[in-house]
Design an enzyme around this catalytic site. Structure first.
Site, mmCIF file in Angstrom:
data_model
loop_
_atom_site.group_PDB
_atom_site.id
_atom_site.type_symbol
_atom_site.label_atom_id
_atom_site.label_comp_id
_atom_site.label_asym_id
_atom_site.label_seq_id
_atom_site.Cartn_x
_atom_site.Cartn_y
_atom_site.Cartn_z
ATOM 1 N N LYS A 67 0.811 -1.215 0.000
ATOM 2 C CA LYS A 67 0.000 0.000 0.000
ATOM 3 C C LYS A 67 0.843 1.264 0.000
ATOM 4 O O LYS A 67 0.581 2.201 -0.763
ATOM 5 C CB LYS A 67 -0.916 -0.005 1.227
ATOM 6 C CG LYS A 67 -1.748 1.256 1.384
ATOM 7 C CD LYS A 67 -2.307 1.395 2.786
ATOM 8 C CE LYS A 67 -1.215 1.760 3.767
ATOM 9 N NZ LYS A 67 -1.735 2.137 5.097
ATOM 10 N N THR A 68 1.864 1.314 0.856
ATOM 11 C CA THR A 68 2.663 2.539 0.971
ATOM 12 C C THR A 68 3.366 2.865 -0.337
ATOM 13 O O THR A 68 3.447 4.032 -0.739
ATOM 14 C CB THR A 68 3.696 2.399 2.107
ATOM 15 O OG1 THR A 68 3.008 2.086 3.325
ATOM 16 C CG2 THR A 68 4.470 3.687 2.295
ATOM 17 N N ASP A 92 -5.133 8.240 3.160
ATOM 18 C CA ASP A 92 -4.644 6.944 3.623
ATOM 19 C C ASP A 92 -5.524 6.445 4.772
ATOM 20 O O ASP A 92 -6.131 7.236 5.493
ATOM 21 C CB ASP A 92 -3.194 7.101 4.087
ATOM 22 C CG ASP A 92 -2.534 5.761 4.379
ATOM 23 O OD1 ASP A 92 -3.077 4.726 3.957
ATOM 24 O OD2 ASP A 92 -1.466 5.761 5.017
ATOM 25 N N GLU A 93 -5.589 5.116 4.951
ATOM 26 C CA GLU A 93 -6.349 4.486 6.042
ATOM 27 C C GLU A 93 -7.796 4.992 6.084
ATOM 28 O O GLU A 93 -8.323 5.340 7.155
ATOM 29 C CB GLU A 93 -5.655 4.737 7.397
ATOM 30 C CG GLU A 93 -4.202 4.278 7.459
ATOM 31 C CD GLU A 93 -4.048 2.774 7.542
ATOM 32 O OE1 GLU A 93 -5.058 2.054 7.378
ATOM 33 O OE2 GLU A 93 -2.918 2.313 7.751
ATOM 34 N N GLN A 138 -9.561 -4.294 7.852
ATOM 35 C CA GLN A 138 -8.686 -3.870 8.945
ATOM 36 C C GLN A 138 -9.252 -2.675 9.705
ATOM 37 O O GLN A 138 -8.510 -1.932 10.348
ATOM 38 C CB GLN A 138 -7.288 -3.542 8.418
ATOM 39 C CG GLN A 138 -6.552 -4.737 7.831
ATOM 40 C CD GLN A 138 -5.100 -4.435 7.520
ATOM 41 O OE1 GLN A 138 -4.275 -4.279 8.411
ATOM 42 N NE2 GLN A 138 -4.790 -4.341 6.234
ATOM 43 N N ARG A 154 -0.171 -10.125 10.713
ATOM 44 C CA ARG A 154 1.109 -9.540 11.131
ATOM 45 C C ARG A 154 2.240 -10.546 10.937
ATOM 46 O O ARG A 154 3.406 -10.172 10.913
ATOM 47 C CB ARG A 154 1.086 -9.138 12.617
ATOM 48 C CG ARG A 154 0.061 -8.110 13.058
ATOM 49 C CD ARG A 154 0.039 -6.887 12.206
ATOM 50 N NE ARG A 154 -0.969 -7.023 11.161
ATOM 51 C CZ ARG A 154 -1.011 -6.305 10.053
ATOM 52 N NH1 ARG A 154 -0.064 -5.409 9.819
ATOM 53 N NH2 ARG A 154 -1.962 -6.475 9.153
#
Length: 764
Positions: free
Chosen positions: A57-58, A245-246, A276, A622
């Site tokens: 994503k980043t 973002d998010e 998420q 994770r």
């Protein structure tokens, strides 16, 4: 550089000649997969990028920014780029700078919601009733101001604490509601309808002080745009491109603010993952991302599903789990990398066995030259960390608490320990001073100062000075009365220590001192967790002979801390783990009521359950190489030993991606075979240890009929005899080998011998 606030004379960006464009792809898109490339190149119009965990994503975010800036589609200060943390903003700026160079310094509108809204509000402060140099209050200032207002209307602070009102006001601000807009149906949430009135008084007082709290920064900016169409139009014209973002973590106020700005060019790109969304408890609305297509007609949805982090078994387990949620847009993570270990699902007897099992696995992984910093324990509730902390200290395994403090360093634990220290050592001035007015009992700083003066003059202790001052009129009557009662309580509790167990004594002290009521009456979100921690503290005493031994143990624990920068295991909550990754992830406490959380389901129903499932999904994803899930047959929760059933999330894991380990009678019939066995052959840990006789229906065991144990002031003799077979809630079945008063030495079938109070055992 153009003025970022010069909205009347915006420069035109350099023209972008499509026909003259170099046919060689720009270097920054090399290596992008097809969906990533699509997300980067879809510049115009509304776009929702559903970025699954570990899907890059980043890189997509930063490359998309570079793809707008490098060819000159817009100037840096014509892009609104919003992140949720300052750390994320700095990382994005660094990455974009590596592609486009110094031009990134002109990205004036890259930052968090709050930082961007502050910039806008300072320019237009007069339109929201403030001056441009307004102050931003921190939480302490906010609580102090609310306390003044509450006292002004004669409300009982113990019943309706300021922190409760602060949380309510924050919730209303997250929803974009001014006092006049709060529904009457919510009026009864505080002080029988006075909450809204106090909210209005609070906002008026903030303006008088030329101040705003954090919730105001977005709410007032939203109101600025809603009430001033011309200013809104100017900013819509300013921002040619908007990148968020998010997006799944936005609240209503943030969502409304973004929608207003995006109604200009409609070139908005939101990046997020509905699977998420785990912050509903602080106002996040997963519905914001779910209705993106309805909000922006013609929106394109791009799914990033190729995961570059985890093994296929971890992704298969996580995808199967989250598929049980109804409120999601849907995607399936996959990886080009095949193989890897199955997710290990482990049954254990109790929390201590869980900590031992995880500790031994970690030691074995460490012997295989695997770094501790690539290992993490992700807990659902803060009280779970104590078992792991104590076990790691015993093993000598370095650890660190991420996003919180060590168990025995938490304020509520230090307060409780201070009470116990005064019982054992009345001359402990530091402990006595810590709790002399905790909970508040009207003993202020001036009284404490006088106690110090007397103690210094007489070369004595504070408690001796207190005994002296209460016989005089040197302090106010209320303080004298409270101090007298406190000293009498300590004397009585110290006498009681001769007749009851140190566990019962500790419970009595925390109850009668009012300390437990302090947190029961506190309506802040963290208050229930503090009560659970206090309950866990008392439970942790039961393996010690008495208070002295326990306090000595804690002193050693407090001294044994991991060095900064040392290779160490990370312990954190599942909420705190979002955005992180580790080779090995341990997920303890997968039992009903603990995870999924009983409180979350009771308060939010199906929405709460689905958020808990998303939290489980976050925890699993994770893990890069290995994930270990644990559940226990016995767990101390909510002040009692319980026999929980395994979490429903375990049964939702696809069986082809998991392998089960555990003691006989604890594993499900759905036990798989094959794969790496970390509980036995590979890592050398055996969950069995011959405990087949443990019965889950402990409630049917016979209970002692004697009522002799609590007779104050007597030496109590046990009614059990040597050779009797008994049962202990935590240690299981055993045989009494020695008796000392009301204490019995028991050889437990689980392999240990312990001396325990007979009030904690039952005939087998």
């Amino acid at each position: 550089m153009s003025d970022p606030f010069d909205l009347d004379n915006l420069p035109s960006p350099p023209s972008y000649d499509q026909e003259g464009q170099n046919t060689v792809p720009p270097f920054y898109i090399e290596g992008l997969n097809e969906p990533q490339l699509k997300a980067v190149e879809q510049i115009d119009g509304p776009v929702l990028v559903l970025a699954g965990a570990g899907t890059g994503k980043t890189r997509v975010l930063t490359t998309r920014l570079a793809h707008i800036l490098a060819p000159g589609r817009a100037f840096p200060n014509q892009i609104l780029s919003v992140t949720f943390t300052n750390k994320a903003a700095l990382e994005m700026k660094d990455r974009v700078g590596a592609i486009i160079g110094d031009a990134v310094e002109n990205m004036f509108w890259l930052g968090t919601f709050h930082s961007i809204c502050v910039k806008i509000l300072r320019r237009h402060a007069d339109l929201v009733g403030l001056s441009s140099n307004f102050t931003i209050l921190d939480q302490d200032d906010q609580l102090r101001l609310l306390k003044q207002l509450i006292r002004g209307v004669d409300i009982d602070e113990k019943r309706y604490p300021p922190r409760m009102l602060a949380g309510l006001i924050d919730r209303w601000k997250n929803k974009g509601l001014l006092p006049s807009q709060v529904p009457k149906s919510e009026a009864q949430d505080y002080a029988e309808g006075l909450g809204i009135k106090l909210y209005a008084s609070y906002q008026a007082r903030l303006k008088e002080l030329n101040a705003a709290d954090f919730g105001d920064l977005i709410l007032l900016c939203l109101n600025l745009f809603q009430n001033n169409p011309q200013i809104l139009s100017e900013y819509q014209h300013r921002f040619k491109y908007i990148l968020i973002d998010e997006y799944q973590d936005t609240n209503v106020s943030q969502y409304l603010w973004l929608r207003l700005l995006a109604m200009g060019h409609k070139n908005i790109c939101c990046v997020g993952d509905d699977d998420q969304s785990i912050y509903g408890w602080r106002g996040a609305e997963v519905g914001n991302i779910l209705r993106f297509e309805k909000d922006f007609e013609g929106a394109k949805i791009i799914r990033l599903e190729q995961n570059y982090r985890s093994t296929s078994h971890i992704l298969g387990a996580a995808s199967g789990l989250i598929d049980a949620n109804q409120g999601r847009l849907g995607k399936t993570l996959w990886t080009a990398s095949k193989g890897g270990d199955k997710v290990s699902v482990n049954a254990v007897w109790d929390g201590r066995a869980e900590a031992r099992a995880i500790g031994e696995i970690i030691e074995n992984l460490q012997h295989q030259q695997q770094s501790l910093r690539q290992m993490a324990i992700l807990v659902r509730a803060g009280f779970q960390t104590r078992e792991f902390e104590e076990n790691f200290l015993t093993l000598g395994v370095a650890y660190k608490i991420i996003g919180g403090v060590r168990f025995y360093e938490r304020a509520e634990i230090r307060d409780a320990m201070a009470y116990l220290r005064v019982i054992v050592n009345p001359d402990d001035d530091l402990a006595f001073e810590r709790i002399i007015n905790v909970p508040k009992r009207g003993i202020g700083d001036s009284t404490v100062a006088k106690l110090h003066k007397i103690a210094r003059a007489d070369r004595s202790t504070l408690i001796k000075a207190a005994r002296q001052i209460i016989t005089t009129e040197d302090i106010a009557k209320k303080a004298r009365t409270s101090l007298t009662l406190l000293i009498e309580n300590f004397d009585r509790w110290r006498d009681l220590a001769n007749d009851v167990s140190h566990l019962d004594l500790s419970e009595t002290i925390l109850e009668e001192s009012g300390y437990l009521d302090k947190w029961r009456n506190d309506k802040s979100p963290d208050a229930p967790g503090k009560l659970e921690n206090l309950s866990e503290l008392i439970r942790g005493m039961d393996s010690f002979e008495g208070l002295e031994e326990f306090l000595e143990h804690i002193s050693l624990v407090m001294e044994n801390t991991a060095a900064s920068g040392q290779d160490s295991v990370s312990i954190m909550t599942l909420h705190g783990s979002k955005g992180l990754e580790f080779d090995n992830v341990f997920l303890p406490g997968w039992e009903e009521e603990l995870f999924p959380s009983k409180r979350s389901i009771e308060e939010h129903g199906m929405e709460g359950l689905e958020e808990e499932r998303r939290l489980a999904y976050v925890g699993l994803t994770r893990a890069k190489k290995r994930a270990f899930i644990f559940y226990a047959a016995s767990r101390y929760m909510f002040g009692n030993y319980m026999s929980p059933i395994p979490s429903r999330f375990i049964e939702e894991l696809p069986h082809e991606h998991i392998e089960r380990h555990g003691q006989q009678g604890l594993t499900s019939a759905k036990e798989s075979t094959g794969g790496n066995d970390y509980s036995r052959s590979s890592l050398g840990f055996n969950f069995g240890e011959g405990r087949e006789k443990y019965q889950l229906d402990r409630a049917t065991a016979k209970k002692p009929t004697s009522n002799h144990r609590r007779s104050a002031g007597k030496i109590i003799q046990s009614e059990y005899s040597i050779g009797d077979r008994v049962f202990h809630d935590k240690f299981g079945y055993g045989t009494i080998s020695e008796i000392d008063g009301n204490k019995a030495m028991i050889d437990f079938e689980m392999g240990s011998s312990r001396k325990v109070m007979d009030s904690f055992i039952k005939p087998a």
